[in-house]
Design a protein around this motif. Structure first.
Motif, short mmCIF file in Angstrom:
data_model
loop_
_atom_site.label_atom_id
_atom_site.label_comp_id
_atom_site.label_asym_id
_atom_site.label_seq_id
_atom_site.Cartn_x
_atom_site.Cartn_y
_atom_site.Cartn_z
N VAL A 181 1.00 -1.31 0.05
CA VAL A 181 0.52 0.09 -0.01
C VAL A 181 0.73 1.52 0.19
CG1 VAL A 181 -2.05 1.65 1.52
CG2 VAL A 181 -2.36 -0.85 0.92
N GLN A 182 1.64 1.14 1.00
CA GLN A 182 2.61 3.07 0.51
C GLN A 182 3.41 2.83 -0.52
OE1 GLN A 182 2.09 4.38 3.78
NE2 GLN A 182 0.11 2.81 4.29
N LEU A 183 4.22 1.30 -0.65
CA LEU A 183 4.47 1.93 -2.05
C LEU A 183 3.72 2.13 -3.28
CD1 LEU A 183 7.13 0.67 -3.29
CD2 LEU A 183 6.66 -1.24 -3.60
N ALA A 184 2.51 1.92 -3.46
CA ALA A 184 1.84 2.44 -4.64
C ALA A 184 1.22 3.90 -4.16
CB ALA A 184 0.80 1.62 -4.29
N ILE A 185 1.09 3.71 -2.75
CA ILE A 185 1.44 5.67 -2.58
C ILE A 185 2.59 6.58 -3.11
CG2 ILE A 185 0.82 7.40 -0.70
CD1 ILE A 185 -1.17 4.95 1.17
N PHE A 186 3.15 5.96 -1.95
CA PHE A 186 4.33 6.91 -2.41
C PHE A 186 5.32 6.87 -3.23
CE2 PHE A 186 3.63 7.32 1.85
CZ PHE A 186 3.01 9.02 1.82
N GLY A 187 5.38 5.38 -4.18
CA GLY A 187 6.12 5.05 -5.82
C GLY A 187 5.36 4.85 -6.73
N ALA A 188 4.56 3.92 -6.99
CA ALA A 188 3.26 4.14 -8.15
C ALA A 188 3.23 5.76 -8.61
CB ALA A 188 2.53 3.18 -7.72
N TRP A 189 2.22 5.88 -7.71
CA TRP A 189 1.39 6.79 -8.13
C TRP A 189 2.09 8.31 -8.70
CZ3 TRP A 189 -3.06 9.53 -8.57
CH2 TRP A 189 -4.30 8.14 -8.58
#
Length: 442
Positions: A181-189
């Motif tokens: 979840v955090q990787l999606a928020i601060f990485g993928a986005w």
């Protein structure tokens, strides 16, 4: 320069159309359940004629509700007509369709119960459009106090009361889910949405949005998830509230450091933020009510919640609808200071961006390879797909204070806040069915 509320006026119509499209179409069905009036009377007359041709000790009864053939029984034949008439009356034939009306009302009540949140969205947006000054911040009802503070505190208090300590501990220590979840928020986005989207718009559609708003889209992609909305929508869908709560807190704590670092990477400005005040605000707004709710589990309040869990759930839904109403009242009253064409462009780009992120993230979190439960998949989808207004606006104002493009930087997050509420609310019935189907298959 025309104001953005003109563009936002299309939102109530979009919500109404979405609610109409999502409503299940059901045929009347009454002609299939009951025979027509003429056939019922004709069959009754046949019963009397047939009864006169046989022994007087035998009568025949017609079941008007089931449409069965004449059935013999031992009684007077004249009772056949009374029995048929009584049966047909129960079916609404002799009462002018009274049962038909009651059945229609019952069907609508069932539909409204199952789609309470969706219908509530339509009502909230419509009321905001018709009476925007009533629900705006600073208005006579003071929604920023009763909804924005007291209401939100009640939500987290109820969340703490409903969560078992073991569930919360498991959610906090669920390393795989939280990391993704955090990787999606601060990485993928930022890497897969913010940077590619702004570059494509600059290169291929340079006149669609001004550079300052494109920078605002990039800033939006660097923000953490919502504090309230992802938890409320997860709860409304029947998802794993503990996972949503954990990731909301983790994301907003990380965002104090990660978001300025990302903006420093993209904008190259020296950023100084009041980290202590942000952490204190997060603790007061989220962690303290949850802790109080956990403490109440040792009191009779736990039994009260268990016996009235559906009512508490409905209270959470009503508070979320109040947040939607307040947000749209502010949007319709104050506007965002953008040209109409830029507002329409944002109202086109942002929903596509958010829906695409929801679909991609849901597809990832529900994959059997990752092994998450359906409740965890829904929580992960909501948390990883949303961007916070409560954290984002103060952060942007602090970082870019005095910048002439400050309003344009804030515009995307101001637009996407109500859109996330609408789109997320429209997803709630589908996610609810997804979780319920998983429980039935166990």
């Amino acid at each position: 320069m025309r104001s953005c509320p003109i563009a936002i006026q299309f939102l109530p119509l979009a919500v109404l159309l979405a609610a109409t499209a999502s409503a299940p179409t059901s045929a009347s069905g009454f002609s299939l359940l009951r025979p027509p009036r003429t056939s019922a009377i004709s069959a009754t007359c046949d019963a009397r004629a047939f009864g006169g041709a046989v022994n007087h000790g035998i009568r025949f009864r017609f079941d008007g509700r089931r449409g069965n053939a004449l059935l013999p029984s031992h009684a007077r034949r004249d009772d056949a007509f009374d029995a048929a008439a009584s049966s047909d009356a129960e079916g609404g034939i002799f009462r002018g369709g009274g049962t038909t009306t009651k059945t229609a009302i019952g069907k609508f009540a069932t539909f409204a119960e199952k789609n309470f949140f969706l219908l509530g969205m339509v009502v909230a947006v419509t009321l905001a459009r018709v009476f925007p000054s009533v629900g705006m911040n600073g208005g006579v009802l003071r929604p920023e106090l009763f909804i924005g503070k007291i209401g939100v505190t009640c939500i987290f208090l109820i969340s703490g009361l409903s969560l078992q300590l073991s569930e919360l501990a498991d959610a906090v220590t669920h390393f795989k889910l939280n990391s993704l979840v955090q990787l999606a928020i601060f990485g993928a986005w930022p890497a897969l949405v913010g940077v590619p989207l702004t570059r494509i718009l600059r290169s291929f559609l340079p006149g669609l949005l001004p550079p300052s708003i494109l920078d605002g889209l990039l800033i939006l992609s660097c923000l953490p998830t919502t504090v309230n909305m992802c938890i409320l929508l997860t709860s409304a869908s029947g998802g794993n509230v503990a996972s949503a709560l954990s990731n909301a807190v983790i994301s907003n704590v990380l965002g104090i450091f990660a978001t300025p670092a990302l903006l420093l990477r993209f904008f190259g400005e020296n950023i100084e933020l009041p980290f202590g005040n942000m952490i204190l605000k997060l603790c007061n707004k989220v962690l303290l009510p949850v802790a109080v709710g956990q403490a109440l589990r040792t009191t009779p309040a736990k039994e009260l919640y268990t016996q009235n869990s559906k009512k508490f759930k409905r209270l959470q839904d009503l508070i979320l609808l109040g947040i939607v109403w307040n947000a749209f009242c502010n949007a319709f009253t104050r506007g965002l200071g953008l040209e109409l064409k830029h507002g329409i462009a944002l109202l086109t780009i942002l929903p596509i961006m958010h829906i695409s992120s929801l679909a991609a993230l849901f597809g990832m979190f529900k994959s059997k390879f990752l092994g998450f439960t359906r409740g965890e998949a829904v929580a992960g989808t909501f948390c990883a797909s949303q961007k916070t207004l409560a954290f984002g606006l103060p952060l942007i104002n602090t970082i870019f204070e005095g910048n002439p493009n400050l309003a344009a930087y804030c515009a995307p997050i101001l637009f996407i806040h109500p859109l996330q509420l609408i789109i997320g609310s429209l997803c709630v019935p589908g996610f609810t069915r997804y979780i319920e189907n998983g429980e039935e298959n166990k």
